[in-house]
Scaffold this motif. Sequence first.
Motif, PDB file in Angstrom:
ATOM      1  N   ARG A  39       5.572   3.726  31.097  1.00  0.00           N
ATOM      2  CA  ARG A  39       6.398   3.398  29.924  1.00  0.00           C
ATOM      3  C   ARG A  39       7.061   4.628  29.323  1.00  0.00           C
ATOM      4  NH1 ARG A  39       2.003  -0.454  26.793  1.00  0.00           N
ATOM      5  NH2 ARG A  39       2.233  -2.288  28.136  1.00  0.00           N
ATOM      6  N   ASN A  40       6.792   5.796  29.891  1.00  0.00           N
ATOM      7  CA  ASN A  40       7.261   7.036  29.270  1.00  0.00           C
ATOM      8  C   ASN A  40       7.930   7.957  30.284  1.00  0.00           C
ATOM      9  OD1 ASN A  40       4.528   6.086  28.031  1.00  0.00           O
ATOM     10  ND2 ASN A  40       5.620   7.108  26.393  1.00  0.00           N
ATOM     11  N   GLU A 189      -3.429   6.803  28.533  1.00  0.00           N
ATOM     12  CA  GLU A 189      -2.846   6.284  29.771  1.00  0.00           C
ATOM     13  C   GLU A 189      -3.925   5.886  30.785  1.00  0.00           C
ATOM     14  OE1 GLU A 189       0.263   5.308  29.065  1.00  0.00           O
ATOM     15  OE2 GLU A 189       1.050   6.153  30.913  1.00  0.00           O
ATOM     16  N   ARG A 192      -5.411   2.718  29.738  1.00  0.00           N
ATOM     17  CA  ARG A 192      -4.477   1.608  30.010  1.00  0.00           C
ATOM     18  C   ARG A 192      -4.511   1.252  31.498  1.00  0.00           C
ATOM     19  NH1 ARG A 192       1.081   0.749  30.536  1.00  0.00           N
ATOM     20  NH2 ARG A 192       1.563   2.977  30.627  1.00  0.00           N
ATOM     21  N   HIS A 205       1.140  -6.246  30.389  1.00  0.00           N
ATOM     22  CA  HIS A 205       2.271  -5.914  29.515  1.00  0.00           C
ATOM     23  C   HIS A 205       1.971  -6.154  28.051  1.00  0.00           C
ATOM     24  CE1 HIS A 205       4.158  -6.778  33.519  1.00  0.00           C
ATOM     25  NE2 HIS A 205       4.312  -5.487  33.349  1.00  0.00           N
ATOM     26  N   TYR A 208      -1.444  -2.044  24.467  1.00  0.00           N
ATOM     27  CA  TYR A 208      -1.181  -0.617  24.274  1.00  0.00           C
ATOM     28  C   TYR A 208      -2.446   0.006  23.695  1.00  0.00           C
ATOM     29  CZ  TYR A 208      -0.432  -1.039  19.184  1.00  0.00           C
ATOM     30  OH  TYR A 208      -0.587  -1.255  17.837  1.00  0.00           O
ATOM     31  N   GLU A 210      -4.337   2.957  21.317  1.00  0.00           N
ATOM     32  CA  GLU A 210      -4.190   3.949  20.250  1.00  0.00           C
ATOM     33  C   GLU A 210      -5.453   4.790  20.192  1.00  0.00           C
ATOM     34  OE1 GLU A 210      -3.224   2.338  16.394  1.00  0.00           O
ATOM     35  OE2 GLU A 210      -3.443   4.317  15.467  1.00  0.00           O
ATOM     36  N   ARG A 280       5.405  -6.011  20.637  1.00  0.00           N
ATOM     37  CA  ARG A 280       6.523  -5.575  21.480  1.00  0.00           C
ATOM     38  C   ARG A 280       7.888  -5.777  20.817  1.00  0.00           C
ATOM     39  NH1 ARG A 280       5.425  -7.772  27.433  1.00  0.00           N
ATOM     40  NH2 ARG A 280       4.092  -9.280  26.379  1.00  0.00           N
ATOM     41  N   LEU A 289       5.581   4.528  20.848  1.00  0.00           N
ATOM     42  CA  LEU A 289       4.909   4.370  22.139  1.00  0.00           C
ATOM     43  C   LEU A 289       5.771   4.762  23.334  1.00  0.00           C
ATOM     44  CD1 LEU A 289       3.176   0.902  21.649  1.00  0.00           C
ATOM     45  CD2 LEU A 289       2.064   3.136  21.643  1.00  0.00           C
TER      46      LEU A 289
END
Length: 291
Positions: A39-40, A189, A192, A205, A208, A210, A280, A289
């Motif tokens: 995602r980054n 990450e 995740r 999906h 996320y 934190e 989202r 994010l």
Amino acid sequence: MKSAFVSIIGRPSSGKSSFINRVCGYKVSIVTPVPQTTRNRIRGIYNGTNVQLVFVDTPGYHLSEKKFNLQMTKLIQDSLEDVDILLYMIDVSRQPGSEESSIADFVSGFNGPKVVVMNKIDIKQNYLEGHKAFVQTRLKDAPIFAVSAMTGEGIPELLNYLEEIAPEGTRYYDDDIYTDQEPSFRIAEIIREKVILETREEIPHSIYIEILDMEMQEEGKSLWVRGIIYTERDSQVGIIVGHGGNRIKKIRKEAEKELSAIFPYRVKLDLRVKVKKKWRRDDALLKKLIF
Ligand SMILES: Nc1nc2c(ncn2[C@@H]2O[C@H](COP(=O)(O)OP(=O)(O)OP(=O)(O)O)[C@@H](O)[C@H]2O)c(=O)[nH]1
Ligand SMILES: [Mg+2]
């Protein structure tokens, strides 16, 4: 001495993150079989004798009007600013389709050297020839390399070529650094990744991570981390937690094992699962994010 920024663009699941990990020799970016894992923008550094290549992994290029996807598409576009070389990655085990066409159009708009990488050639049943024909009509002058991020085949030849075309320049990073990510981001990450690998279906999906607290303990021998796995729906909490908490325990153990190998100290995780409905669509959160 030569140095270059090399951005990797391609469809979701084409193998961009696997490639960056293979080239850098370390796990820089998480990998799963689920499309849209990254995602980054994630930097991974390759240090040769007289060259430093800073690879930039990006989210998979995916056509969608959803806020969440638009934010990632913008990130892909931004990743081409101040980049020397564009590496366009294609998964040869899948046929070229309309998504591939729009990526090729996007790639052709890049004002600099473009290199096409046909990945997954270890899969013998593939569409390599079809993709070559496709690319030759779209990107006439771009050289094509066939590789396998999984076995490493073809990668030395590609690196040689990148070194050849890289501009003269000094190192951007010390030569013992392979990524510039913050520890808290890497920890989030890896957590995740383990959630995706352990759950699948609608979960990947929807989550996320934190990181709330990090505390060094035992005189630097261990790092204690408290993190929250956010999901979209109440029903998903039970899926992640599992029967008697066995799935969340497995996620925690897998993440701790990998993180303890990455960092020079043991990592201990305290994980909770919470619901954040419709996250989202939350602009402020997406900005935080997806960067
Ligand atoms: N057989 C084979 N599988 C590969 C190869 N490269 C990647 N894969 C697999 O393809 C899947 C996706 O790999 P990723 O590296 O996560 O792909 P990606 O392009 O980063 O995906 P997104 O982050 O979702 O855009 C994983 O299951 C990988 O193991 C390869 O060279 N050969
Ligand atoms: Mg990826």
